[in-house]
Design a protein around this motif. Sequence first.
Motif, mmCIF file in Angstrom:
data_model
loop_
_atom_site.group_PDB
_atom_site.id
_atom_site.type_symbol
_atom_site.label_atom_id
_atom_site.label_comp_id
_atom_site.label_asym_id
_atom_site.label_seq_id
_atom_site.Cartn_x
_atom_site.Cartn_y
_atom_site.Cartn_z
ATOM 1 N N ALA A 6 0.833 -1.200 0.000
ATOM 2 C CA ALA A 6 0.000 0.000 0.000
ATOM 3 C C ALA A 6 0.866 1.248 0.000
ATOM 4 O O ALA A 6 2.082 1.188 0.204
ATOM 5 N N SER A 7 0.252 2.399 -0.197
ATOM 6 C CA SER A 7 0.992 3.663 -0.283
ATOM 7 C C SER A 7 1.699 4.027 1.015
ATOM 8 O O SER A 7 2.686 4.767 1.008
ATOM 9 N N ALA A 91 -7.847 0.334 5.119
ATOM 10 C CA ALA A 91 -8.475 -0.608 4.190
ATOM 11 C C ALA A 91 -8.593 0.005 2.799
ATOM 12 O O ALA A 91 -8.329 -0.660 1.787
ATOM 13 N N ILE A 92 -8.960 1.275 2.738
ATOM 14 C CA ILE A 92 -9.085 1.950 1.447
ATOM 15 C C ILE A 92 -7.732 2.037 0.755
ATOM 16 O O ILE A 92 -7.624 1.870 -0.471
ATOM 17 N N SER A 93 -6.680 2.276 1.516
ATOM 18 C CA SER A 93 -5.331 2.304 0.945
ATOM 19 C C SER A 93 -4.969 0.956 0.336
ATOM 20 O O SER A 93 -4.385 0.880 -0.764
ATOM 21 N N ALA A 120 -16.678 -1.485 -0.202
ATOM 22 C CA ALA A 120 -16.881 -1.253 -1.635
ATOM 23 C C ALA A 120 -17.642 0.046 -1.857
ATOM 24 O O ALA A 120 -17.302 0.844 -2.737
ATOM 25 N N TYR A 121 -18.666 0.281 -1.047
ATOM 26 C CA TYR A 121 -19.460 1.499 -1.181
ATOM 27 C C TYR A 121 -18.596 2.730 -0.911
ATOM 28 O O TYR A 121 -18.670 3.731 -1.629
ATOM 29 N N THR A 122 -17.754 2.648 0.111
ATOM 30 C CA THR A 122 -16.847 3.759 0.410
ATOM 31 C C THR A 122 -15.823 3.933 -0.699
ATOM 32 O O THR A 122 -15.497 5.067 -1.108
ATOM 33 N N ALA A 123 -15.314 2.823 -1.212
ATOM 34 C CA ALA A 123 -14.294 2.869 -2.261
ATOM 35 C C ALA A 123 -14.790 3.583 -3.512
ATOM 36 O O ALA A 123 -14.000 4.198 -4.247
#
Length: 255
Positions: A6-7, A91-93, A120-123
């Motif tokens: 991840a970043s 998690a998004i990262s 997924a909805y947040t992504a």
Amino acid sequence: MIELTASDGASFSAYRAEPADTPKGAVVVLQDVFGVTSEIRKVADAFAAKGYVAIAPSLFDRVKPGVDLDHDESGKAEGAAICAQIRKEQAISDIQATVDAVKDAGKVAVVGFCWGGDLAYTAANKVNGIACVIGYDGIETVADYREKRKVPTLLHFCEGDPELPTEAVTQFRAWRPDVSAFTYPQSVQGFGCGERGSNRQDTAAKALERTLFWISQYVEGQQPILLKNAGAYAQAKTEKKKKKKGDDDLGPPMD
């Protein structure tokens, strides 16, 4: 399994399945609270069999690598405890890194289940490079209604989930007309999981049909139409025939 970074420098594993021929695009599969189980791997394999590069990141690796829990109350409790230790931005990262790892295959869809459905909805609004999003059983999703969706979003909800009353989904639909949301009668959380007692093959098949058609529209098809003040409106038909009595489309009107 492959390794991704991840970043923020965190490393995590991911299950990757390749199609037999040139890929039509890619599907990122987001796990539920049980981890990257054999069921999640089967889902990835099924998408690969449909012609997509499919990848399921192990989002628990930041806390505990290699989690694969039993689909029972004990496994659910352990998984929920791990979820509580993972910040949403982490998690998004990881999801962004996963999308970046498969974007050379074409457009990318994100499909999530339960906890993964919420992610997924947040992504849809936080991760770059996504063509569309599909979420199953996202309990927290209905509370996240304020932002317009940036990509076409399809949601599946069960009508028998005591943690998520159907009335809450109905209200969500009123807030978010740019989202296509379906409820399924006589089904409970995990209705699409073959390893849980809550599995319903008929309901799961209907949801999958809609999911695959959604992906084919936006991964293989045209870019979504952006409507003023409505975000990325769900223009795709999610089924070729008129809906049958017994399941409820809570999304925008469809032909």
